[in-house]
Write an enzyme that holds these catalytic residues in place. Structure first.
Site, mmCIF file in Angstrom:
data_model
loop_
_atom_site.group_PDB
_atom_site.id
_atom_site.type_symbol
_atom_site.label_atom_id
_atom_site.label_comp_id
_atom_site.label_asym_id
_atom_site.label_seq_id
_atom_site.Cartn_x
_atom_site.Cartn_y
_atom_site.Cartn_z
ATOM 1 N N ASP A 34 -18.287 -10.779 10.261
ATOM 2 C CA ASP A 34 -17.709 -11.388 11.463
ATOM 3 C C ASP A 34 -16.847 -10.390 12.216
ATOM 4 O O ASP A 34 -16.322 -9.438 11.631
ATOM 5 C CB ASP A 34 -16.776 -12.552 11.095
ATOM 6 C CG ASP A 34 -17.491 -13.663 10.372
ATOM 7 O OD1 ASP A 34 -18.704 -13.791 10.557
ATOM 8 O OD2 ASP A 34 -16.807 -14.389 9.633
HETATM 9 N N1 URA Z 1 -18.136 -14.696 5.040
HETATM 10 C C1 URA Z 1 -17.427 -14.895 6.159
HETATM 11 O O1 URA Z 1 -16.883 -15.974 6.377
HETATM 12 N N2 URA Z 1 -17.335 -13.880 7.037
HETATM 13 C C2 URA Z 1 -17.888 -12.660 6.851
HETATM 14 O O2 URA Z 1 -17.756 -11.761 7.689
HETATM 15 C C3 URA Z 1 -18.603 -12.476 5.659
HETATM 16 C C4 URA Z 1 -18.715 -13.510 4.771
#
Ligand code: URA
Length: 234
Positions: free
Chosen positions: A106
């Site tokens: 993310d």
């Molecule tokens: N899980 C999440 O919530 N975000 C990420 O970037 C990776 C795994």
């Protein structure tokens, strides 16, 4: 998914080190480029990084395979290009190869992101059937009770589907909890959604390993080549 993102052919050729974009346009106009076996002569034509592209009959996939680990900073998109000009992971890695991210982190997540120009290798790491283990360090609001941790471990419903069993080990801090979380799936925003579901939202999230490949002491924003052993074990 970023490897299926459509990119202009001249950009792909330039990133593969075939020629500058200007020269790549001339090569396209001269009818020397084929996408999936069909000659393309339009400059507006696009392809994805998984298409079979050749120049004068020589496949781009013959290029040297690269396997890279990046310490992704927070506030950076996991994508090959952003139409709004926001920072992307491609700003941090060498731009003379057709690299693409393997899976995604993310915008607000930092940590280990792998990039490659090897589509088969990327598939092996991301295909759900291989259940590659990913480890995260999360700072959580509050302190989850033993009951909540148990539901976290056995499976929680997110987006209408139960998560597979996973591991979580917690260390209490003053107002927060540091959790080491290991998951074997790669669902969208999975860790954040799981933590929300037990009522302890994520304050910060960092990925520290993918399979046997570890972030180690790689500095934020820096990259390194994987060792042969890491690339082989994936
Ligand atoms: N899980 C999440 O919530 N975000 C990420 O970037 C990776 C795994």
């Amino acid at each position: 998914m970023s490897t299926l993102e459509e990119i202009r052919l001249q950009k792909i050729l330039a990133q593969a080190g075939i020629a500058s974009r200007r020269k790549a346009e001339k090569i396209i106009l001269a009818g020397r480029v084929a996408v999936n076996g069909i000659i393309v002569t339009e400059l507006g034509a696009k392809a994805t990084l998984r298409d079979k592209i050749s120049v004068d009959g020589v496949s781009l996939s013959a290029e040297k395979k690269l396997y890279i680990a990046l310490h992704k900073p927070e506030g950076v998109l996991t994508t090959v290009s952003d139409p709004h000009g926001r920072p992307t992971v491609m700003d941090f890695v060498p731009d003379n190869a057709r690299l693409f991210p393997v899976g995604r982190l993310d915008f607000d997540t930092s940590g280990l992101l792998l990039l490659t120009n090897d589509g088969d290798w990327a598939n092996n790491l991301t295909h759900p059937k291989f259940e590659i283990e990913k480890t995260y360090i999360a700072q959580l609001r509050g302190e989850p009770s033993p009951d909540k941790l148990e539901t976290f471990r056995t499976g929680i419903k997110i987006d209408g589907k139960l998560t597979a069993p996973c591991e979580i080990i917690c260390k209490r801090e003053k107002y927060t909890t540091e959790a080491c979380i290991v998951i074997h799936e790669g669902r969208n925003r999975q860790v954040r959604k799981m933590c929300d579901a037990i009522g302890h939202p994520v304050i910060s999230l960092k990925r520290v390993s993918v399979g046997k490949i570890k972030l180690g002491d790689l500095q934020i924003g820096k990259w390194r080549h994987l060792t042969e052993d890491e690339a082989n074990r994936g």
